[in-house]
Design a protein around this motif. Structure first.
Motif, PDB file in Angstrom:
ATOM      1  N   ILE A  51       0.834  -1.201   0.000  1.00  0.00           N
ATOM      2  CA  ILE A  51       0.000   0.000   0.000  1.00  0.00           C
ATOM      3  C   ILE A  51       0.867   1.249   0.000  1.00  0.00           C
ATOM      4  CG2 ILE A  51      -1.606   1.354   1.406  1.00  0.00           C
ATOM      5  CD1 ILE A  51      -2.989  -1.285   2.130  1.00  0.00           C
ATOM      6  N   ALA A  52       1.944   1.244   0.790  1.00  0.00           N
ATOM      7  CA  ALA A  52       2.856   2.396   0.811  1.00  0.00           C
ATOM      8  C   ALA A  52       3.485   2.596  -0.564  1.00  0.00           C
ATOM      9  CB  ALA A  52       3.935   2.177   1.869  1.00  0.00           C
ATOM     10  N   ALA A  53       3.897   1.504  -1.187  1.00  0.00           N
ATOM     11  CA  ALA A  53       4.504   1.611  -2.516  1.00  0.00           C
ATOM     12  C   ALA A  53       3.503   2.165  -3.523  1.00  0.00           C
ATOM     13  CB  ALA A  53       5.017   0.243  -2.970  1.00  0.00           C
ATOM     14  N   GLN A  54       2.270   1.697  -3.473  1.00  0.00           N
ATOM     15  CA  GLN A  54       1.274   2.198  -4.415  1.00  0.00           C
ATOM     16  C   GLN A  54       1.013   3.687  -4.210  1.00  0.00           C
ATOM     17  OE1 GLN A  54      -2.253  -0.370  -4.375  1.00  0.00           O
ATOM     18  NE2 GLN A  54      -1.630  -0.972  -6.427  1.00  0.00           N
ATOM     19  N   ALA A  55       0.951   4.108  -2.969  1.00  0.00           N
ATOM     20  CA  ALA A  55       0.732   5.534  -2.693  1.00  0.00           C
ATOM     21  C   ALA A  55       1.902   6.366  -3.211  1.00  0.00           C
ATOM     22  CB  ALA A  55       0.532   5.751  -1.203  1.00  0.00           C
ATOM     23  N   LEU A  56       3.112   5.896  -2.979  1.00  0.00           N
ATOM     24  CA  LEU A  56       4.290   6.630  -3.438  1.00  0.00           C
ATOM     25  C   LEU A  56       4.395   6.633  -4.961  1.00  0.00           C
ATOM     26  CD1 LEU A  56       6.897   5.417  -0.792  1.00  0.00           C
ATOM     27  CD2 LEU A  56       5.872   7.694  -0.973  1.00  0.00           C
ATOM     28  N   ALA A  98     -10.135   4.797  -2.197  1.00  0.00           N
ATOM     29  CA  ALA A  98     -11.199   3.811  -1.984  1.00  0.00           C
ATOM     30  C   ALA A  98     -10.637   2.391  -2.009  1.00  0.00           C
ATOM     31  CB  ALA A  98     -12.283   3.975  -3.051  1.00  0.00           C
ATOM     32  N   ALA A  99      -9.713   2.115  -2.931  1.00  0.00           N
ATOM     33  CA  ALA A  99      -9.115   0.780  -3.006  1.00  0.00           C
ATOM     34  C   ALA A  99      -8.293   0.482  -1.752  1.00  0.00           C
ATOM     35  CB  ALA A  99      -8.243   0.661  -4.257  1.00  0.00           C
ATOM     36  N   PHE A 100      -7.540   1.483  -1.273  1.00  0.00           N
ATOM     37  CA  PHE A 100      -6.764   1.289  -0.046  1.00  0.00           C
ATOM     38  C   PHE A 100      -7.686   0.990   1.128  1.00  0.00           C
ATOM     39  CE2 PHE A 100      -3.374   4.462  -1.689  1.00  0.00           C
ATOM     40  CZ  PHE A 100      -2.842   3.493  -2.516  1.00  0.00           C
ATOM     41  N   ALA A 101      -8.733   1.798   1.265  1.00  0.00           N
ATOM     42  CA  ALA A 101      -9.665   1.611   2.379  1.00  0.00           C
ATOM     43  C   ALA A 101     -10.353   0.252   2.289  1.00  0.00           C
ATOM     44  CB  ALA A 101     -10.696   2.735   2.386  1.00  0.00           C
ATOM     45  N   TRP A 102     -10.783  -0.113   1.103  1.00  0.00           N
ATOM     46  CA  TRP A 102     -11.457  -1.398   0.908  1.00  0.00           C
ATOM     47  C   TRP A 102     -10.520  -2.547   1.273  1.00  0.00           C
ATOM     48  CZ3 TRP A 102     -15.204  -2.092  -3.721  1.00  0.00           C
ATOM     49  CH2 TRP A 102     -15.935  -3.261  -3.564  1.00  0.00           C
ATOM     50  N   LEU A 108      15.684  14.925  -9.835  1.00  0.00           N
ATOM     51  CA  LEU A 108      14.900  14.659  -8.625  1.00  0.00           C
ATOM     52  C   LEU A 108      13.965  13.469  -8.832  1.00  0.00           C
ATOM     53  CD1 LEU A 108      14.056  18.244  -7.366  1.00  0.00           C
ATOM     54  CD2 LEU A 108      15.638  16.601  -6.362  1.00  0.00           C
ATOM     55  N   LEU A 109      13.412  13.346 -10.020  1.00  0.00           N
ATOM     56  CA  LEU A 109      12.540  12.209 -10.320  1.00  0.00           C
ATOM     57  C   LEU A 109      13.344  10.906 -10.329  1.00  0.00           C
ATOM     58  CD1 LEU A 109       9.712  11.206 -11.022  1.00  0.00           C
ATOM     59  CD2 LEU A 109      10.279  11.564 -13.426  1.00  0.00           C
ATOM     60  N   VAL A 110      14.576  10.963 -10.819  1.00  0.00           N
ATOM     61  CA  VAL A 110      15.429   9.772 -10.805  1.00  0.00           C
ATOM     62  C   VAL A 110      15.704   9.347  -9.365  1.00  0.00           C
ATOM     63  CG1 VAL A 110      17.732   8.892 -11.358  1.00  0.00           C
ATOM     64  CG2 VAL A 110      16.480  10.249 -13.046  1.00  0.00           C
ATOM     65  N   LEU A 111      16.028  10.309  -8.511  1.00  0.00           N
ATOM     66  CA  LEU A 111      16.269   9.991  -7.099  1.00  0.00           C
ATOM     67  C   LEU A 111      15.003   9.443  -6.440  1.00  0.00           C
ATOM     68  CD1 LEU A 111      18.505  13.032  -6.102  1.00  0.00           C
ATOM     69  CD2 LEU A 111      19.221  10.677  -6.572  1.00  0.00           C
ATOM     70  N   TYR A 112      13.863  10.037  -6.752  1.00  0.00           N
ATOM     71  CA  TYR A 112      12.592   9.549  -6.223  1.00  0.00           C
ATOM     72  C   TYR A 112      12.305   8.141  -6.751  1.00  0.00           C
ATOM     73  CZ  TYR A 112       7.762   9.581  -4.668  1.00  0.00           C
ATOM     74  OH  TYR A 112       6.578   9.270  -4.041  1.00  0.00           O
ATOM     75  N   GLY A 113      12.627   7.905  -8.022  1.00  0.00           N
ATOM     76  CA  GLY A 113      12.450   6.571  -8.592  1.00  0.00           C
ATOM     77  C   GLY A 113      13.292   5.530  -7.873  1.00  0.00           C
ATOM     78  N   LEU A 114      14.492   5.909  -7.458  1.00  0.00           N
ATOM     79  CA  LEU A 114      15.324   4.986  -6.683  1.00  0.00           C
ATOM     80  C   LEU A 114      14.678   4.654  -5.342  1.00  0.00           C
ATOM     81  CD1 LEU A 114      18.914   6.352  -7.413  1.00  0.00           C
ATOM     82  CD2 LEU A 114      17.906   4.206  -8.205  1.00  0.00           C
ATOM     83  N   VAL A 115      14.076   5.655  -4.724  1.00  0.00           N
ATOM     84  CA  VAL A 115      13.361   5.404  -3.461  1.00  0.00           C
ATOM     85  C   VAL A 115      12.189   4.457  -3.710  1.00  0.00           C
ATOM     86  CG1 VAL A 115      11.938   6.488  -1.666  1.00  0.00           C
ATOM     87  CG2 VAL A 115      14.079   7.571  -2.385  1.00  0.00           C
ATOM     88  N   LEU A 116      11.479   4.674  -4.812  1.00  0.00           N
ATOM     89  CA  LEU A 116      10.351   3.793  -5.146  1.00  0.00           C
ATOM     90  C   LEU A 116      10.805   2.361  -5.372  1.00  0.00           C
ATOM     91  CD1 LEU A 116       8.335   6.078  -7.585  1.00  0.00           C
ATOM     92  CD2 LEU A 116       7.737   5.472  -5.242  1.00  0.00           C
ATOM     93  N   VAL A 117      11.899   2.189  -6.081  1.00  0.00           N
ATOM     94  CA  VAL A 117      12.425   0.843  -6.319  1.00  0.00           C
ATOM     95  C   VAL A 117      12.847   0.212  -4.993  1.00  0.00           C
ATOM     96  CG1 VAL A 117      14.339  -0.425  -7.394  1.00  0.00           C
ATOM     97  CG2 VAL A 117      13.052   1.255  -8.710  1.00  0.00           C
ATOM     98  N   THR A 146      11.674  -3.756  -0.971  1.00  0.00           N
ATOM     99  CA  THR A 146      11.393  -4.079   0.428  1.00  0.00           C
ATOM    100  C   THR A 146      10.082  -4.851   0.538  1.00  0.00           C
ATOM    101  OG1 THR A 146      12.593  -2.118   1.181  1.00  0.00           O
ATOM    102  CG2 THR A 146      11.055  -3.115   2.729  1.00  0.00           C
ATOM    103  N   ALA A 147       9.063  -4.425  -0.210  1.00  0.00           N
ATOM    104  CA  ALA A 147       7.783  -5.145  -0.206  1.00  0.00           C
ATOM    105  C   ALA A 147       7.963  -6.566  -0.724  1.00  0.00           C
ATOM    106  CB  ALA A 147       6.758  -4.392  -1.052  1.00  0.00           C
ATOM    107  N   LEU A 148       8.792  -6.727  -1.747  1.00  0.00           N
ATOM    108  CA  LEU A 148       9.052  -8.049  -2.300  1.00  0.00           C
ATOM    109  C   LEU A 148       9.748  -8.944  -1.275  1.00  0.00           C
ATOM    110  CD1 LEU A 148       8.750  -9.657  -4.925  1.00  0.00           C
ATOM    111  CD2 LEU A 148      10.976  -8.759  -5.618  1.00  0.00           C
TER     112      LEU A 148
END
Length: 175
Positions: free
Chosen positions: A5-10, A29-33, A117-126, A131-133
Motif C-alpha cells: 500500500i505504501a509503494a502504491q501511494a508513493l 477507496a481501493a486502499f480503504a477497501w 529529482l525524479l530519478v532519485l525519487y524513482g530509486l526510493v520507489l524501487v 522491500t515489499a518483495l
C-alpha cells in the motif's frame, strides 16, 4: 500488505499533475477497501463488481481525456487498474503481480520527465518495492523491523555495477 500500500501511494505521487483527481479517489477507496477486507469487515469484490469498476475506470478516462488513446490516458488507465488490482489481491502470486506492476508503473513517470529529482525519487520507489518483495518472503517481518529495508538497500547497491555495464553496453557510441 502495508509495504504494498505504501509503494502504491508513493507510485502515484509523480503522476498527480497529469491525472484526474478522481483517480486519486479510486486509490483511496481501493486502499480503504483492502484494509477493511484485511480486518475482516468487508469481502473483497466479486467478479462482476471488478468488471464494473474496470469499465467505470475506462469510461472515466474517456470522459476526462476524450479518448483512451495517447500516453497520458493510457498511463492514467494503468494507474486506475493498478489501484483496483489491490482489491483483488488474494494470494502471494497476486502480491507478486502488484509489486512487479509497480516496477513498471515506476518507469511510466520517466515517459514525461527525466529530471534528476525524479530519478532519485524513482530509486526510493524501487527501494520500497524491493522491500515489499522481501517482506512477501518474510511473512513474520514486522513493520518496525528494518532488516528488509537494509537488505533491499544492499541488493540495490550490489546491482549498481550491473547497471553500469548494461548502460555501457547500450551506449550507441560503443556499438
Amino acid at each position: 500488505l502495508t509495504w504494498i500500500i505504501a509503494a502504491q501511494a508513493l507510485l502515484l505521487i509523480p503522476h498527480l499533475t497529469r491525472i484526474p483527481i478522481w483517480v486519486v479517489a479510486v486509490y483511496l477507496a481501493a486502499f480503504a477497501w483492502r484494509v477493511q477486507a484485511y480486518r475482516g469487515r468487508v469481502e473483497l469484490p466479486g467478479r462482476w463488481l471488478k468488471v464494473a469498476l474496470s469499465g467505470a475506470g475506462a469510461g472515466g478516462i474517456v470522459l476526462s481525456f476524450g479518448s483512451l488513446l495517447g500516453m497520458e490516458p493510457m498511463v492514467a488507465f494503468l494507474l486506475t487498474a493498478f489501484a483496483l488490482k489491490l482489491t483483488e489481491m488474494r494470494s502471494r502470486k497476486d502480491a507478486y503481480l502488484v509489486i512487479f506492476l509497480g516496477y513498471f508503473v515506476c518507469l511510466t513517470a520517466f515517459l514525461f520527465s527525466q529530471d534528476l529529482l525524479l530519478v532519485l525519487y524513482g530509486l526510493v520507489l524501487v527501494w520500497v518495492l524491493t522491500t515489499a518483495l522481501i517482506c512477501i518472503h518474510r511473512p513474520t517481518a514486522q513493520l518496525r523491523d528494518s532488516r528488509p529495508m537494509r537488505l533491499a538497500g544492499v541488493m540495490l547497491a550490489e546491482a549498481i555495477p550491473l547497471m553500469r555495464s548494461v548502460k555501457q553496453a547500450l551506449d550507441p557510441d560503443n556499438i
